[in-house]
Motif scaffolding. Structure first.
Motif, PDB file in Angstrom:
ATOM      1  N   GLU A 195      -3.985  -9.008   6.824  1.00  0.00           N
ATOM      2  CA  GLU A 195      -4.144 -10.311   7.445  1.00  0.00           C
ATOM      3  C   GLU A 195      -4.751 -11.407   6.435  1.00  0.00           C
ATOM      4  N   LYS A 196      -5.351 -10.909   5.243  1.00  0.00           N
ATOM      5  CA  LYS A 196      -5.506 -11.832   4.153  1.00  0.00           C
ATOM      6  C   LYS A 196      -4.620 -11.711   2.851  1.00  0.00           C
ATOM      7  N   GLY A 197      -3.255 -11.259   3.246  1.00  0.00           N
ATOM      8  CA  GLY A 197      -2.332 -11.395   2.508  1.00  0.00           C
ATOM      9  C   GLY A 197      -2.267 -10.366   1.149  1.00  0.00           C
ATOM     10  N   ARG A 198      -3.206  -9.449   1.189  1.00  0.00           N
ATOM     11  CA  ARG A 198      -3.440  -8.330   0.273  1.00  0.00           C
ATOM     12  C   ARG A 198      -2.322  -7.110   0.466  1.00  0.00           C
ATOM     13  N   LEU A 199      -1.879  -6.730  -0.722  1.00  0.00           N
ATOM     14  CA  LEU A 199      -0.984  -5.605  -0.831  1.00  0.00           C
ATOM     15  C   LEU A 199      -1.526  -4.419  -1.466  1.00  0.00           C
ATOM     16  N   THR A 200      -1.549  -3.239  -0.817  1.00  0.00           N
ATOM     17  CA  THR A 200      -1.975  -1.986  -1.215  1.00  0.00           C
ATOM     18  C   THR A 200      -0.682  -1.403  -2.285  1.00  0.00           C
ATOM     19  N   ILE A 201      -1.176  -1.256  -3.643  1.00  0.00           N
ATOM     20  CA  ILE A 201      -0.196  -0.608  -4.585  1.00  0.00           C
ATOM     21  C   ILE A 201      -0.307   1.062  -4.394  1.00  0.00           C
ATOM     22  N   PRO A 202       0.892   1.543  -4.236  1.00  0.00           N
ATOM     23  CA  PRO A 202       0.925   3.066  -4.337  1.00  0.00           C
ATOM     24  C   PRO A 202      -0.227   3.552  -5.470  1.00  0.00           C
ATOM     25  N   ALA A 203      -0.889   4.570  -4.864  1.00  0.00           N
ATOM     26  CA  ALA A 203      -1.698   5.193  -6.061  1.00  0.00           C
ATOM     27  C   ALA A 203      -1.119   5.711  -7.147  1.00  0.00           C
ATOM     28  N   ARG A 204       0.075   6.248  -7.114  1.00  0.00           N
ATOM     29  CA  ARG A 204       0.741   6.763  -8.178  1.00  0.00           C
ATOM     30  C   ARG A 204       1.074   5.432  -9.301  1.00  0.00           C
ATOM     31  N   PHE A 205       1.612   4.325  -8.478  1.00  0.00           N
ATOM     32  CA  PHE A 205       1.979   3.227  -9.436  1.00  0.00           C
ATOM     33  C   PHE A 205       0.510   2.662 -10.276  1.00  0.00           C
ATOM     34  N   ARG A 206      -0.646   2.748  -9.295  1.00  0.00           N
ATOM     35  CA  ARG A 206      -1.960   2.310  -9.946  1.00  0.00           C
ATOM     36  C   ARG A 206      -2.191   2.779 -11.306  1.00  0.00           C
ATOM     37  N   PRO A 226      -6.640  -4.400  -9.052  1.00  0.00           N
ATOM     38  CA  PRO A 226      -6.730  -3.819  -7.570  1.00  0.00           C
ATOM     39  C   PRO A 226      -8.270  -3.678  -7.203  1.00  0.00           C
ATOM     40  N   ASP A 227      -8.364  -3.700  -6.026  1.00  0.00           N
ATOM     41  CA  ASP A 227      -9.852  -3.411  -5.590  1.00  0.00           C
ATOM     42  C   ASP A 227      -9.968  -1.948  -5.250  1.00  0.00           C
ATOM     43  N   ILE A 275      -4.103  -5.778  -4.030  1.00  0.00           N
ATOM     44  CA  ILE A 275      -4.133  -7.017  -4.886  1.00  0.00           C
ATOM     45  C   ILE A 275      -4.005  -7.935  -3.909  1.00  0.00           C
ATOM     46  N   ASN A 276      -4.526  -9.068  -4.530  1.00  0.00           N
ATOM     47  CA  ASN A 276      -4.128 -10.387  -3.893  1.00  0.00           C
ATOM     48  C   ASN A 276      -3.060 -11.097  -4.627  1.00  0.00           C
ATOM     49  N   ILE A 277      -1.969 -11.416  -3.979  1.00  0.00           N
ATOM     50  CA  ILE A 277      -0.526 -12.044  -4.365  1.00  0.00           C
ATOM     51  C   ILE A 277      -0.849 -13.534  -4.091  1.00  0.00           C
ATOM     52  N   PRO A 278      -0.987 -14.252  -5.412  1.00  0.00           N
ATOM     53  CA  PRO A 278      -1.031 -15.428  -5.371  1.00  0.00           C
ATOM     54  C   PRO A 278      -0.144 -16.368  -4.472  1.00  0.00           C
ATOM     55  N   LYS A 296       5.542 -10.101   6.171  1.00  0.00           N
ATOM     56  CA  LYS A 296       4.356  -8.958   6.393  1.00  0.00           C
ATOM     57  C   LYS A 296       4.948  -7.885   5.935  1.00  0.00           C
ATOM     58  N   ASN A 297       6.150  -7.417   5.920  1.00  0.00           N
ATOM     59  CA  ASN A 297       6.673  -5.894   5.320  1.00  0.00           C
ATOM     60  C   ASN A 297       7.287  -6.175   3.951  1.00  0.00           C
ATOM     61  N   VAL A 298       6.617  -5.338   3.269  1.00  0.00           N
ATOM     62  CA  VAL A 298       7.078  -5.448   1.597  1.00  0.00           C
ATOM     63  C   VAL A 298       7.349  -3.833   1.273  1.00  0.00           C
ATOM     64  N   VAL A 299       8.380  -3.922   0.131  1.00  0.00           N
ATOM     65  CA  VAL A 299       8.552  -2.755  -0.443  1.00  0.00           C
ATOM     66  C   VAL A 299       8.342  -2.788  -2.036  1.00  0.00           C
ATOM     67  N   VAL A 300       7.590  -1.782  -2.195  1.00  0.00           N
ATOM     68  CA  VAL A 300       7.113  -1.656  -3.546  1.00  0.00           C
ATOM     69  C   VAL A 300       7.957  -0.629  -4.558  1.00  0.00           C
ATOM     70  N   VAL A 301       8.812  -0.965  -5.435  1.00  0.00           N
ATOM     71  CA  VAL A 301       9.835  -0.406  -5.946  1.00  0.00           C
ATOM     72  C   VAL A 301       9.404   0.037  -7.544  1.00  0.00           C
ATOM     73  N   GLY A 302       9.707   1.297  -7.762  1.00  0.00           N
ATOM     74  CA  GLY A 302       9.355   1.720  -9.261  1.00  0.00           C
ATOM     75  C   GLY A 302      10.812   1.750  -9.816  1.00  0.00           C
ATOM     76  N   VAL A 303      10.554   0.811 -11.110  1.00  0.00           N
ATOM     77  CA  VAL A 303      11.963   0.690 -11.920  1.00  0.00           C
ATOM     78  C   VAL A 303      11.556   0.854 -13.357  1.00  0.00           C
ATOM     79  N   SER A 304      11.575   2.188 -13.631  1.00  0.00           N
ATOM     80  CA  SER A 304      11.315   2.553 -15.179  1.00  0.00           C
ATOM     81  C   SER A 304      10.020   2.189 -15.531  1.00  0.00           C
TER      82      SER A 304
END
Length: 155
Positions: free
Chosen positions: A12-23, A81-82, A87-90, A101-109
């Motif tokens: 609701e605050k516009g924050r996105l959880t970054i997958p742990a493996r990516f963090r 990241p908190d 993370i807060n996306i500006p 609302k729905n986001v996809v986080v993609v690993g690209v090398s």
């Protein structure tokens, strides 16, 4: 190396959880900026510095070099990241990528891409229809080079 596709919901605050493996590989802080094709790019600091050096080596007298670097660097922010990995996306970057609302986080090398889910699905549908043609068009880039030294078979 970043691999895979992970679906998340902006809170609701516009924050996105970054997958742990990516963090882990992105580190903290990392750089978030405008990407290509309507996405956002996230880089570990080391990869960002390498990109910056490469762009700095290009002739700034070329209009397209100035335009690209301005937009890339003007949109760039350090994010941290908190404790929950969010993370807060500006707002300017969220608007650029059309994030809803729905986001996809993609690993690209060497980078992570952040996409609005509907935009990602449309991109994948279009890309999958051309996948073989895309692969064949890359033949001029000599992607086969170096495989013989790696001990791996060329796919």
């Amino acid at each position: 190396m970043f691999l895979g596709e992970h679906r998340h919901v902006l809170d609701e605050k516009g924050r996105l959880t970054i997958p742990a493996r990516f963090r882990e590989e992105l580190g903290s802080p990392f750089i978030l900026t405008r990407g290509l094709d309507g996405s956002l790019f996230a880089y570990p600091l080391g990869a960002w510095r390498t990109l910056e050096r490469r762009l700095r080596s290009l002739p700034f007298t070329r209009k397209e070099v100035r335009a690209f670097t301005r937009l890339l660097f003007a949109g760039a922010v350090e994010v941290e990241p908190d404790r929950q990995g969010r993370i807060n996306i500006p707002p300017n970057l969220a608007a650029y990528a059309g994030l809803t609302k729905n986001v996809v986080v993609v690993g690209v090398s060497a980078r992570v891409e952040i996409w609005d889910e509907a935009r990602w699905e449309a991109y994948v549908a279009e890309g999958e229809a051309k996948y073989t043609d895309l692969a064949e068009s890359l033949i001029d880039l000599d992607l086969d080079e170096g495989w013989e030294d790696s001990g791996a078979d060329i796919p």
